[in-house]
Design a protein around this motif. Structure first.
Motif, PDB file in Angstrom:
ATOM      1  N   PHE A 146       0.826  -1.209   0.000  1.00 65.47           N
ATOM      2  CA  PHE A 146       0.000   0.000   0.000  1.00 65.47           C
ATOM      3  C   PHE A 146       0.859   1.258   0.000  1.00 65.47           C
ATOM      4  O   PHE A 146       0.495   2.272  -0.606  1.00 65.47           O
ATOM      5  N   ALA A 147       2.008   1.213   0.671  1.00 70.20           N
ATOM      6  CA  ALA A 147       2.894   2.383   0.700  1.00 70.20           C
ATOM      7  C   ALA A 147       3.430   2.701  -0.692  1.00 70.20           C
ATOM      8  O   ALA A 147       3.445   3.870  -1.117  1.00 70.20           O
ATOM      9  N   PHE A 148       3.860   1.687  -1.430  1.00 69.40           N
ATOM     10  CA  PHE A 148       4.364   1.919  -2.786  1.00 69.40           C
ATOM     11  C   PHE A 148       3.239   2.367  -3.717  1.00 69.40           C
ATOM     12  O   PHE A 148       3.451   3.220  -4.588  1.00 69.40           O
ATOM     13  N   LEU A 149       2.034   1.819  -3.539  1.00 72.49           N
ATOM     14  CA  LEU A 149       0.893   2.253  -4.347  1.00 72.49           C
ATOM     15  C   LEU A 149       0.538   3.712  -4.032  1.00 72.49           C
ATOM     16  O   LEU A 149       0.200   4.490  -4.938  1.00 72.49           O
ATOM     17  N   THR A 150       0.642   4.087  -2.756  1.00 68.16           N
ATOM     18  CA  THR A 150       0.404   5.474  -2.356  1.00 68.16           C
ATOM     19  C   THR A 150       1.361   6.422  -3.070  1.00 68.16           C
ATOM     20  O   THR A 150       0.966   7.458  -3.607  1.00 68.16           O
ATOM     21  N   LEU A 193      -7.648   8.233  -4.054  1.00 70.08           N
ATOM     22  CA  LEU A 193      -7.063   6.897  -3.952  1.00 70.08           C
ATOM     23  C   LEU A 193      -5.802   6.913  -3.100  1.00 70.08           C
ATOM     24  O   LEU A 193      -5.535   5.972  -2.342  1.00 70.08           O
ATOM     25  N   PHE A 194      -5.034   7.992  -3.225  1.00 71.68           N
ATOM     26  CA  PHE A 194      -3.837   8.191  -2.420  1.00 71.68           C
ATOM     27  C   PHE A 194      -4.183   8.196  -0.936  1.00 71.68           C
ATOM     28  O   PHE A 194      -3.529   7.536  -0.111  1.00 71.68           O
ATOM     29  N   HIS A 195      -5.240   8.917  -0.556  1.00 70.27           N
ATOM     30  CA  HIS A 195      -5.678   8.952   0.837  1.00 70.27           C
ATOM     31  C   HIS A 195      -6.075   7.568   1.328  1.00 70.27           C
ATOM     32  O   HIS A 195      -5.692   7.147   2.430  1.00 70.27           O
ATOM     33  N   ILE A 196      -6.859   6.871   0.528  1.00 73.13           N
ATOM     34  CA  ILE A 196      -7.356   5.551   0.931  1.00 73.13           C
ATOM     35  C   ILE A 196      -6.202   4.579   1.109  1.00 73.13           C
ATOM     36  O   ILE A 196      -6.127   3.839   2.105  1.00 73.13           O
ATOM     37  N   CYS A 197      -5.281   4.562   0.166  1.00 75.07           N
ATOM     38  CA  CYS A 197      -4.125   3.653   0.257  1.00 75.07           C
ATOM     39  C   CYS A 197      -3.235   4.018   1.441  1.00 75.07           C
ATOM     40  O   CYS A 197      -2.691   3.133   2.121  1.00 75.07           O
ATOM     41  N   ALA A 198      -3.073   5.318   1.708  1.00 76.00           N
ATOM     42  CA  ALA A 198      -2.247   5.744   2.845  1.00 76.00           C
ATOM     43  C   ALA A 198      -2.848   5.258   4.159  1.00 76.00           C
ATOM     44  O   ALA A 198      -2.136   4.759   5.039  1.00 76.00           O
TER      45      ALA A 198
END
Length: 341
Positions: free
Chosen positions: A227-231, A257-262
């Protein structure tokens, strides 16, 4: 009968350049909204609404987890739990600050930059919280009490100044040099992330043998890193809205999406840390020299005060320096209309 008139929304060509977002065409709030309008806008569909709620609601989730842990763990009397105490406070701080920034960033050009200065500072402090728990619970056995282990948290505290300084400075380049601004901001957050995860990367990739702690936390660590790399990818790429401008203005753009993944990454990070904390407690308590509460709080206070000083410096520069004029420019086709607001 009491009625509430929701604020009017605008399209990108009606907005000052400083408010433009890549690939986002509609759903902009007035660039000189009142504080009440900003609050009301969180209950109407704008291009910021999902950004607000995807960090406001997780704030309460992390607070709830903090309260549950406080009933089962002795945060003040047991030094083994002090790093976790710092981490829990900071993972409650960063989503709340982000939600606040997205809520009130449309009050003015000045307010927009100051809100995000605060947001960057909170994220920098979250990286320090990660360093605390990684030093205390994640560090490979063979690195315990090494030079890296002893100086890991102080270096991470210094990294918060680099992160906040670079990311705040990047906003001064946003209009004139947007690509450089994006690169600097990305580097600002990748740098502390990479440093904080040195022990974890070594443990997951290079460490083999009995002292490598391959327990049930490993799967959770891999999930967190995914999730960190996807963020990071979403933050840097502006996908999918860059491929179809206007299609993802309200739902599905990269910052949402950045917020959700973070948040999901932080959740799995917390679960992994709690797992390692419980599984390694006996060995770490016997072999690791923990810091005193005064030292722990001293590092946190130094980082907090230093970051606030940096934020005040950039705020003062924004308010009074002629060099800040470029990022405060308000020229747009809709300016005449805005003056009548």
């Amino acid at each position: 009968m009491l009625t509430i008139k929701l604020p009017q929304l605008f399209r990108v060509h009606q907005m000052p350049r400083v408010f433009w977002e890549d690939g986002i065409i509609s759903g902009y709030r007035h660039p000189k909204s009142s504080a009440l309008d900003c609050l009301l806008s969180s209950f109407q569909m704008t291009n910021e609404t999902v950004n607000i709620w995807t960090h406001f609601l997780p704030t309460w989730y992390f607070l709830w987890r903090f309260l549950l842990l406080s009933h089962t763990l002795d945060f003040w009397g047991h030094s083994y739990n002090w790093p976790l105490l710092v981490y829990m406070m900071l993972i409650c701080l960063y989503p709340f600050t982000s939600s606040f920034a997205h809520t009130f960033s449309s009050m003015s050009a000045h307010a927009r930059h100051i809100c995000y200065f605060l947001d960057y500072g909170a994220l920098s402090l979250y990286s320090l919280g990660s360093a605390f728990i990684y030093s205390a619970y994640i560090m490979p056995d063979r690195w315990i009490n090494s030079a890296l282990h002893r100086y890991f948290v102080p270096i991470a505290a210094f990294n918060t100044f680099i992160c906040t300084g670079l990311s705040c400075y990047s906003r001064f380049l946003e209009v004139d040099q947007p690509q450089l601004s994006k690169v600097l901001r990305t580097v600002a957050f990748v740098h502390p992330f990479m440093f904080d995860n040195i022990p974890l990367f070594f443990r997951l990739i290079f460490c083999f043998g009995e002292d490598c702690n391959w327990n049930e936390a490993v799967r959770l660590h891999f999930t967190h890193l995914s999730f960190a790399f996807l963020t990071g990818f979403l933050f840097a790429s502006h996908l999918p809205e860059r491929l179809a401008p206007g299609r993802f203005d309200y739902f599905g753009h990269s910052h949402q999406l950045f917020h959700i993944c973070a948040v999901l990454g932080t959740h799995f990070q917390l679960e992994a840390v709690l797992c390692d904390r419980a599984a390694r407690e006996a060995w770490l308590a016997a072999h690791s020299d923990g810091d005193s509460l005064a030292v722990t709080l001293g590092v946190v206070a130094t980082a907090l005060i230093g970051n606030l000083i940096l934020i005040c410096f950039f705020t003062a520069t924004l308010l009074w320096s002629p060099r800040a004029n470029s990022i405060l420019q308000n020229h747009s086709p809709g300016d005449a209309r805005f003056k009548e607001y």
